[in-house]
Write a protein that holds these residues in place. Structure first.
Motif, PDB file in Angstrom:
ATOM      1  N   ARG A 125       0.836  -1.204   0.000  1.00 18.33           N
ATOM      2  CA  ARG A 125       0.000   0.000   0.000  1.00 18.33           C
ATOM      3  C   ARG A 125       0.869   1.252   0.000  1.00 18.33           C
ATOM      4  O   ARG A 125       2.007   1.226   0.468  1.00 18.33           O
ATOM      5  CB  ARG A 125      -0.910   0.006   1.236  1.00 18.33           C
ATOM      6  CG  ARG A 125      -1.972  -1.074   1.204  1.00 18.33           C
ATOM      7  CD  ARG A 125      -2.626  -1.265   2.541  1.00 18.33           C
ATOM      8  NE  ARG A 125      -1.678  -1.833   3.499  1.00 18.33           N
ATOM      9  CZ  ARG A 125      -1.970  -2.096   4.763  1.00 18.33           C
ATOM     10  NH1 ARG A 125      -3.163  -1.829   5.232  1.00 18.33           N
ATOM     11  NH2 ARG A 125      -1.059  -2.620   5.556  1.00 18.33           N
TER      12      ARG A 125
ATOM     13  N   ARG B  21      -4.701   1.368  -7.166  1.00 17.97           N
ATOM     14  CA  ARG B  21      -5.057  -0.055  -7.290  1.00 17.97           C
ATOM     15  C   ARG B  21      -5.010  -0.465  -8.758  1.00 17.97           C
ATOM     16  O   ARG B  21      -4.514  -1.547  -9.094  1.00 17.97           O
ATOM     17  CB  ARG B  21      -6.448  -0.315  -6.711  1.00 17.97           C
ATOM     18  CG  ARG B  21      -6.502  -0.228  -5.197  1.00 17.97           C
ATOM     19  CD  ARG B  21      -7.940  -0.334  -4.690  1.00 17.97           C
ATOM     20  NE  ARG B  21      -8.020   0.002  -3.278  1.00 17.97           N
ATOM     21  CZ  ARG B  21      -7.836  -0.872  -2.289  1.00 17.97           C
ATOM     22  NH1 ARG B  21      -7.606  -2.147  -2.556  1.00 17.97           N
ATOM     23  NH2 ARG B  21      -7.901  -0.480  -1.027  1.00 17.97           N
TER      24      ARG B  21
ATOM     25  N   GLY C  95      -3.473  -0.541  -2.643  1.00 17.23           N
ATOM     26  CA  GLY C  95      -4.349   0.496  -2.108  1.00 17.23           C
ATOM     27  C   GLY C  95      -3.531   1.541  -1.382  1.00 17.23           C
ATOM     28  O   GLY C  95      -2.326   1.692  -1.642  1.00 17.23           O
TER      29      GLY C  95
END
Ligand SMILES: NC(=O)c1ccc[n+]([C@@H]2O[C@H](COP(=O)([O-])OP(=O)(O)OC[C@H]3O[C@@H](n4cnc5c(N)ncnc54)[C@H](OP(=O)(O)O)[C@@H]3O)[C@@H](O)[C@H]2O)c1
Length: 216
Positions: free
Chosen positions: A153, A172, A178
């Motif tokens: 992430r 994404r 993310g």
């Protein structure tokens, strides 16, 4: 047929070129802004029809999605050259770091603790929805964000919740797991402070393809 998507990138260095590469791979038209277009000819040849080169102003006018990937100390001058009004209403991803190499490697920061380059970018572009993102990962991973331990992430911050959701969806799509939203744009003080640490960790481990994520 899906609407054509496009992104303007201010910055001709490895970050601008790597992000341009990954956006083009995902179907975006990409215009990189620079004061020296000749240095991007190889990049344009590599990317093909999706790629174009312009001034900072032409890149800022190119799309509703913009990326700022300029040298730390050159960022505010570059935004002045681009014309801050051209950013109004746009989603602006700020990938910059205020790195200070005046004492050599590893770097420090030329702004921090009570201000940050992210905040300076947002103040310079009051009509833009600025989201700090990508500043804590290497350009080497931007075009292909695969890691041995699996998807990673990205840390983000910014004042506009909807803009941060858009960036989460976008990263994404580009191959990241993310985002971790650490707050308003003032949190850029701490995301930028991760980078001198990131360099020191790279020196210790002998790699510059590492990234920070959170485990629990
Ligand atoms: N390298 C990485 O792995 C990495 C990773 C994450 C974030 N970052 C950050 O991303 C940013 C870009 O890094 P980079 O290594 O790709 O490139 P860079 O060498 O730091 O910056 C190159 C860009 O800055 C512009 N620039 C420099 N001085 C300027 C000035 N006085 N006025 C206007 N524009 C100026 C250059 O303009 P011209 O095109 O006209 O020459 C060029 O577009 C930096 O803030 C860096 O800290 C880097």
């Amino acid at each position: 047929m899906p609407a054509e998507r496009s992104v303007g990138i201010l910055g001709s260095g490895v970050v601008g070129q790597s992000l341009g590469r990954v956006f083009a791979k995902h179907g975006y038209r990409v215009r990189i802004g620079t004061r020296a277009p000749a240095k991007l000819e190889a990049w344009r040849s590599e990317i093909g029809a999706a790629a174009s080169i312009g001034s900072f102003a032409e890149a800022a006018s190119f799309a509703p999605l913009l990326v700022v990937a300029t040298h730390g100390a050159g960022t505010e001058p570059a935004l002045d050259l681009a014309g801050p009004a051209r950013f109004d209403g746009k989603l602006v991803i700020d990938a910059t770091n205020p790195l200070d190499f005046s004492h050599g490697m590893p770097p420090g920061l030329f702004v921090g603790m009570t201000d940050s380059l992210g905040e300076r970018v947002q103040r310079k572009l009051p009509g833009a929805r600025v989201v700090k993102c990508f500043n804590t990962v290497s350009s080497l991973k931007m075009a292909d964000p695969t890691f041995a331990r699996g998807p990673v992430r990205l840390f983000i911050c910014g004042n506009d919740p909807a803009a941060k959701q858009e960036v989460d969806a976008l990263v994404r799509e580009l191959g990241w797991a993310g985002t971790i939203d650490v707050g308003g744009i003032e949190a850029a003080r701490w995301l930028e402070a991760l980078v001198p640490l990131w360099v020191r960790v790279g020196q210790a481990l002998g790699t510059f393809e590492h990234a920070f994520d959170v485990v629990r």
